[in-house]
Design a protein around this motif. Structure first.
Motif, PDB file in Angstrom:
ATOM      1  N   THR A 190       1.107  -1.369  -0.170  1.00  0.00           N
ATOM      2  CA  THR A 190       0.300  -0.029   0.179  1.00  0.00           C
ATOM      3  C   THR A 190       0.424   1.178   0.115  1.00  0.00           C
ATOM      4  O   THR A 190       2.143   1.267   0.850  1.00  0.00           O
ATOM      5  CB  THR A 190      -0.755  -0.387   1.337  1.00  0.00           C
ATOM      6  OG1 THR A 190      -1.598  -1.077   1.308  1.00  0.00           O
ATOM      7  CG2 THR A 190      -1.785   1.711   1.051  1.00  0.00           C
ATOM      8  N   SER A 200      -1.193  -5.095   2.452  1.00  0.00           N
ATOM      9  CA  SER A 200      -3.017  -5.212   3.215  1.00  0.00           C
ATOM     10  C   SER A 200      -2.881  -7.021   3.302  1.00  0.00           C
ATOM     11  O   SER A 200      -2.885  -7.681   1.931  1.00  0.00           O
ATOM     12  CB  SER A 200      -3.872  -4.818   2.490  1.00  0.00           C
ATOM     13  OG  SER A 200      -5.031  -5.531   3.030  1.00  0.00           O
ATOM     14  N   PHE A 294      -7.325  -0.988   3.658  1.00  0.00           N
ATOM     15  CA  PHE A 294      -5.258  -1.010   2.579  1.00  0.00           C
ATOM     16  C   PHE A 294      -4.475  -1.283   3.890  1.00  0.00           C
ATOM     17  O   PHE A 294      -3.106  -1.151   3.652  1.00  0.00           O
ATOM     18  CB  PHE A 294      -6.280  -0.488   1.803  1.00  0.00           C
ATOM     19  CG  PHE A 294      -6.783   0.057   0.451  1.00  0.00           C
ATOM     20  CD1 PHE A 294      -5.979  -0.475  -1.355  1.00  0.00           C
ATOM     21  CD2 PHE A 294      -8.225  -1.106   1.108  1.00  0.00           C
ATOM     22  CE1 PHE A 294      -7.017  -0.306  -1.598  1.00  0.00           C
ATOM     23  CE2 PHE A 294      -8.559  -1.506  -0.838  1.00  0.00           C
ATOM     24  CZ  PHE A 294      -7.529  -1.226  -1.822  1.00  0.00           C
ATOM     25  N   TYR A 295      -4.741  -0.450   4.948  1.00  0.00           N
ATOM     26  CA  TYR A 295      -3.302  -0.386   5.702  1.00  0.00           C
ATOM     27  C   TYR A 295      -3.971  -0.213   6.872  1.00  0.00           C
ATOM     28  O   TYR A 295      -4.893   0.191   7.670  1.00  0.00           O
ATOM     29  CB  TYR A 295      -2.964   1.153   5.105  1.00  0.00           C
ATOM     30  CG  TYR A 295      -3.533   2.210   6.079  1.00  0.00           C
ATOM     31  CD1 TYR A 295      -2.939   3.083   6.619  1.00  0.00           C
ATOM     32  CD2 TYR A 295      -4.806   2.690   4.464  1.00  0.00           C
ATOM     33  CE1 TYR A 295      -3.559   4.739   7.193  1.00  0.00           C
ATOM     34  CE2 TYR A 295      -5.354   3.764   4.848  1.00  0.00           C
ATOM     35  CZ  TYR A 295      -4.779   4.552   6.346  1.00  0.00           C
ATOM     36  OH  TYR A 295      -5.540   6.066   6.634  1.00  0.00           O
TER      37      TYR A 295
END
Length: 326
Positions: A190, A200, A294-295
């Motif tokens: 990411t 991720s 995503f993070y």
């Protein structure tokens, strides 16, 4: 599965007369009420047709809800390198994949399978693009500046409005290298506001489901996430949208075992695109439902607290651009 959409759209795009209007007409044939638009983007070497589609979610911002919005972007220089090369080039796979995803999501929506969050999709259609030298194989060039495409893909003047995205997946042909030696697709770490974060876990799990095999990931250098035109080597343009947004961005690279030029014809492997597109649709489902991250937000906050912002890597830096048209 998006094989049908890929095959039908390939027939639309594999033509010297391919256009944004033809792509939008195809999508409206799938769902006549779809929110799709196309417009001409002028550049230093010609023009291309931008295509944008927005598919409302059951709880998305477009319907007054609070479910997050994901953007699916198809990166490319062009669909064709005419008159130098006749036919659809390898570089066009990103546009083909995203438009097929749009067609599938529109079909699902019309049938009542509505995702939780909004999905916005963008790419451009250019059947007559230039080529450019690159090692180890030539790249496709683009008639328009990369920075302009970045801006339009991320919503342009509406970037904080209905086209604003909370996360971005970018699919791009990434075959012109010797560091990705497998057929199929790979995902990147990411990238967020100039930082390369870890891959991720949620996207890894979705990629495993989409392919039935271990997830393949690819490395990034710091230069890869800086804007084109600064004189630094870039793997390709797959992470260029990360220079134009504060949202997290992940690259979905369509790959091969050997180095294939972006301007090569006869190099589209529809089953690879089907896997990549199916993964992106599943990620869109999960992201809108709040089950795909995503993070790690706390980890990112700790990183910035210790080391500060790296957002300057989203800019051209302290020196003037070496190639402002790149």
């Amino acid at each position: 599965m998006i094989l049908k959409q890929l095959i039908d759209l390939y027939d639309v795009l594999d033509s010297p007369a391919a256009s944004g209007e033809a792509a939008v007409a195809f999508l409206r044939g799938v769902n006549p009420t779809c929110d799709a638009e196309t417009y001409v983007l002028e550049g230093p070497k010609g023009s291309t047709d931008m295509v944008r589609v927005r598919i409302p979610g059951a709880h998305g911002r477009s319907t007054g809800g609070d479910a997050p919005t994901i953007a699916l972007l198809g990166r490319l220089g062009g669909l064709g390198a005419r008159p130098e090369r006749i036919g659809f080039v390898s570089d066009g796979d990103g546009a083909l994949t995203v438009l097929a995803c749009a067609a599938k999501l529109l079909s699902m929506h019309a049938r009542g399978d509505v995702l939780a969050g909004d999905v916005v999709l963008s790419t451009h259609v250019c059947p007559h693009a230039p080529t450019s030298p690159h090692e180890p194989v030539p790249f496709m060039g683009s008639p328009v500046a990369t920075a302009d495409v970045n801006r339009e893909e991320m919503g342009g003047a509406e970037a904080q409005g209905p086209w604003a995205a909370d996360a971005v997946l970018v699919v791009d042909t990434t075959k012109g290298n010797r560091i990705m030696n497998e057929r199929g697709f790979m995902i990147s770490p990411t990238v967020l506001q100039g930082c390369i974060l870890r891959v991720s876990d949620d996207l890894v799990g979705l990629a495993e489901i989409a392919t039935g095999r271990p997830t393949r990931t690819f490395p990034l250098s710091m230069a890869d996430i800086t804007p084109y035109g600064n004189g630094l080597y870039h793997l390709n343009s797959i992470l260029q949208p990360a220079t134009a947004t504060a949202a997290p961005v992940v690259g979905v690279a369509i790959t091969t075992q050997t180095a294939v030029p972006g301007c090569a014809t006869g190099a589209t492997h529809v089953t690879d695109l089907d896997e990549a597109g199916s993964f992106m649709i599943e990620a869109a489902k999960a992201f809108g439902e709040g089950t795909c991250s995503f993070y790690d937000t706390e980890e990112f906050d700790r990183f910035q607290a210790r080391y500060g912002s790296f957002a300057h890597l989203q800019t051209m830096g302290a020196l003037p651009a070496e190639n402002p048209e790149a």
